[in-house]
Design a protein around this motif. Structure first.
Motif, PDB file in Angstrom:
ATOM      1  N   SER A  52      31.116  55.184  49.008  1.00 31.94           N
ATOM      2  CA  SER A  52      31.273  54.077  48.255  1.00 31.94           C
ATOM      3  C   SER A  52      32.544  53.318  48.502  1.00 31.94           C
ATOM      4  N   LEU A  53      32.246  52.180  47.753  1.00 34.03           N
ATOM      5  CA  LEU A  53      33.300  50.827  47.868  1.00 34.03           C
ATOM      6  C   LEU A  53      33.383  50.466  46.497  1.00 34.03           C
ATOM      7  N   ARG A  54      34.437  49.785  46.345  1.00 28.26           N
ATOM      8  CA  ARG A  54      34.498  48.991  44.991  1.00 28.26           C
ATOM      9  C   ARG A  54      35.101  47.610  45.350  1.00 28.26           C
ATOM     10  N   LEU A  55      34.355  46.693  45.149  1.00 28.88           N
ATOM     11  CA  LEU A  55      35.029  45.221  45.202  1.00 28.88           C
ATOM     12  C   LEU A  55      35.167  44.525  44.110  1.00 28.88           C
ATOM     13  N   SER A  56      36.306  43.883  44.227  1.00 29.73           N
ATOM     14  CA  SER A  56      36.903  43.030  42.989  1.00 29.73           C
ATOM     15  C   SER A  56      36.855  41.643  43.368  1.00 29.73           C
ATOM     16  N   CYS A  57      36.703  40.786  42.439  1.00 28.70           N
ATOM     17  CA  CYS A  57      36.901  39.205  42.369  1.00 28.70           C
ATOM     18  C   CYS A  57      37.714  38.906  41.148  1.00 28.70           C
ATOM     19  N   ALA A  58      38.655  38.279  41.591  1.00 25.31           N
ATOM     20  CA  ALA A  58      39.570  37.552  40.400  1.00 25.31           C
ATOM     21  C   ALA A  58      39.591  36.110  40.452  1.00 25.31           C
ATOM     22  N   ALA A  59      39.328  35.456  39.518  1.00 26.84           N
ATOM     23  CA  ALA A  59      39.278  33.991  39.082  1.00 26.84           C
ATOM     24  C   ALA A  59      40.575  33.367  38.566  1.00 26.84           C
ATOM     25  N   SER A  60      41.048  32.288  39.436  1.00 25.63           N
ATOM     26  CA  SER A  60      42.330  31.509  38.680  1.00 25.63           C
ATOM     27  C   SER A  60      42.222  30.344  38.965  1.00 25.63           C
ATOM     28  N   GLY A  61      43.106  29.498  38.384  1.00 29.38           N
ATOM     29  CA  GLY A  61      43.022  28.032  38.464  1.00 29.38           C
ATOM     30  C   GLY A  61      42.611  27.391  37.000  1.00 29.38           C
ATOM     31  N   THR A  62      42.379  26.303  37.098  1.00 30.33           N
ATOM     32  CA  THR A  62      42.081  25.399  35.598  1.00 30.33           C
ATOM     33  C   THR A  62      40.763  25.367  35.534  1.00 30.33           C
ATOM     34  N   PHE A  63      40.225  26.107  34.310  1.00 30.10           N
ATOM     35  CA  PHE A  63      39.171  25.992  33.810  1.00 30.10           C
ATOM     36  C   PHE A  63      38.918  26.232  32.645  1.00 30.10           C
ATOM     37  N   PHE A  64      37.775  25.823  31.776  1.00 32.60           N
ATOM     38  CA  PHE A  64      37.806  25.978  30.384  1.00 32.60           C
ATOM     39  C   PHE A  64      37.169  27.694  30.116  1.00 32.60           C
TER      40      PHE A  64
END
Length: 123
Positions: A17-29
């Motif tokens: 098993s593996l767990r992927l993560s993805c975090a969004a940052s920046g300027t958005f609504f």
């Protein structure tokens, strides 16, 4: 305007098993849909799983029952829990986000990609 940072890839044995993560940052609504795609060597990029802003999910047939996509909207983060991994799951996995961006012309929707994280399933 939106940066996606992925983590969690690596080398794992078949059945692992593996767990992927993805975090969004920046300027958005707002971040609307988020998803995971993958691209194996010599192949086109393909959809793995999607999750909407209301939490509804969609999986491609090869990963149904083995992968689980989830999100933490407060952290603008999407996860992909991958179980019972097979050698054919080996690929670069990309995070995708559909974001609402505020411009002088109003709200627009724009798609963004992460840089990709390598997942290798091998004994």
């Amino acid at each position: 305007q939106v940066q996606l940072e992925e983590s969690g890839g690596g080398l794992v044995q078949p059945g692992g098993s593996l767990r992927l993560s993805c975090a969004a940052s920046g300027t958005f609504f707002k971040i609307n849909d988020m998803g995971w795609y993958r691209q194996a060597p010599g192949s086109q990029r393909e959809l793995v799983a999607l999750i909407n802003s209301d939490g509804s999910t969609n999986y491609e047939e090869p990963v149904k029952g083995r992968f689980t996509i989830s999100r933490d909207s407060a952290k603008n983060t999407v996860y992909l829990q991958m179980n019972s991994l097979k050698p054919e799951d080996t690929a670069v996995y990309f995070c995708n986000a559909l974001a609402q961006i505020i411009t002088p012309a109003g709200h627009i929707l724009a798609a963004y990609w992460g840089q990709g994280t390598q997942v290798t399933v091998s004994s």
